[in-house]
Design an enzyme around this catalytic site. Structure first.
Site, PDB file in Angstrom:
ATOM      1  N   GLU A 155      74.888   0.308 -46.344  1.00  0.00           N
ATOM      2  CA  GLU A 155      76.273   1.293 -46.159  1.00  0.00           C
ATOM      3  C   GLU A 155      76.992   0.933 -47.070  1.00  0.00           C
ATOM      4  O   GLU A 155      77.289  -0.345 -47.469  1.00  0.00           O
ATOM      5  CB  GLU A 155      76.971   1.005 -44.691  1.00  0.00           C
ATOM      6  N   GLU A 256      82.228   7.711 -35.477  1.00  0.00           N
ATOM      7  CA  GLU A 256      82.771   6.344 -35.824  1.00  0.00           C
ATOM      8  C   GLU A 256      84.238   6.549 -36.202  1.00  0.00           C
ATOM      9  O   GLU A 256      84.617   6.035 -37.304  1.00  0.00           O
ATOM     10  CB  GLU A 256      81.999   5.716 -37.037  1.00  0.00           C
TER      11      GLU A 256
END
Length: 284
Positions: A155, A256
């Site tokens: 990520e 998220e």
């Protein structure tokens, strides 16, 4: 196409945090979702005791939701840390101790994606030393993920919020994906395309989707500015997800985002209730 055609999961480490951890899977199910993801839930322990692991597994199973994503140990998150695997000494050791624990927990629940945050730069440590350590640990994590049939996610974060995190562009994240796959020969390292973080860096999201969808194992969204629910900012998230689908992405889209001042269950008004239950079998 549109939001109703996506497969969403709810990140229980940023949504429903007004509830105790073991109550969050049921709350997500009550809100109409059938899939959830988590950061590493035990911030202070990479190797929690068996009763804690069993209790969370039971809560997920009792709620009838699928765990679709899990982070490896990442230090204090939320908090000052952004991962542990590139930090020499105790933190790297804690990451390694967590690898099989996280993989076994994910495997027991049929979870097919494990996210490994890279970690911040450390004063007084040569970045090349950190990168070498990172590659070594990511290769171990990739092998553990492969053991349970999962992908390893890499990520990128955003520089304004994570100034010491070295992976703050999509190309930087993709470069690490390539290095891990070259080191292991497994091909199971994938890019985690977080549209919020990429937008905070000012990157061209349409170009990133065009270039990197085929190498993406998971997508996460929040609006910008504010990291709130879709519609609270200015990102054309519905259009971007349509572009991803047209580019061939069939995996999960993780919610998220921060719910703001309202209860998490009230932050999903942008998504019709009937569109919250995932349909079909996404890739990851």
């Amino acid at each position: 196409m549109g939001f109703a055609d996506q497969r969403f999961n709810v990140n229980l480490s940023i949504l429903f945090t007004e509830l105790p951890l073991l109550e969050r899977p049921a709350a997500a199910a009550e809100a109409g979702f059938t899939a959830v993801e988590l950061w590493w839930p035990w911030v202070d322990s990479p190797t929690p005791e068996r009763p804690g692991l069993d209790a969370l597994k039971q809560a997920i199973e009792d709620a009838g939701v699928q765990l679709t994503g899990l982070n490896f140990y990442a230090g204090q998150l939320p908090g000052p840390d952004r991962g542990a695997l590139s930090i020499p000494g105790v933190e790297s050791e804690r990451f390694r101790a967590n690898i099989d624990v996280a993989a076994d927990f994910a495997g027991a629940l049929g979870c097919k994606a494990l996210n490994a945050l890279y970690g911040n730069r450390v004063d007084g440590v040569d970045p090349t030393e950190q990168d070498a350590l990172a590659l070594e640990n990511l290769a171990l994590a990739a092998r553990a993920a492969d053991r349970i049939g999962a992908v390893l996610l890499i990520e990128t974060l955003n520089k304004p919020e994570s100034p010491r995190y070295p992976l703050v562009t999509a190309p930087a994240g993709i470069a690490v994906v390539d290095k891990v796959n070259e080191a292991t020969g497994l091909g199971n390292a994938k890019f985690l395309m977080d549209l919020y973080h990429l937008s905070m860096n000012g990157e061209d999201l349409s170009s990133i989707i065009e270039r990197y969808t085929a190498r993406t194992g998971h997508v996460q969204i929040a609006d910008n500015p504010g990291r709130g629910a879709p519609g609270t900012g200015t990102l054309p998230l519905e259009d971007l997800l349509d572009q991803l689908a047209k580019a061939g992405y069939e995996g999960w889209v993780g919610l998220e985002y921060k719910p703001g001042d309202r209860p998490s269950a009230e932050s999903f008004d942008w998504l019709p209730h009937e569109a919250r239950a995932a349909r079909g079998n996404p890739q990851t």
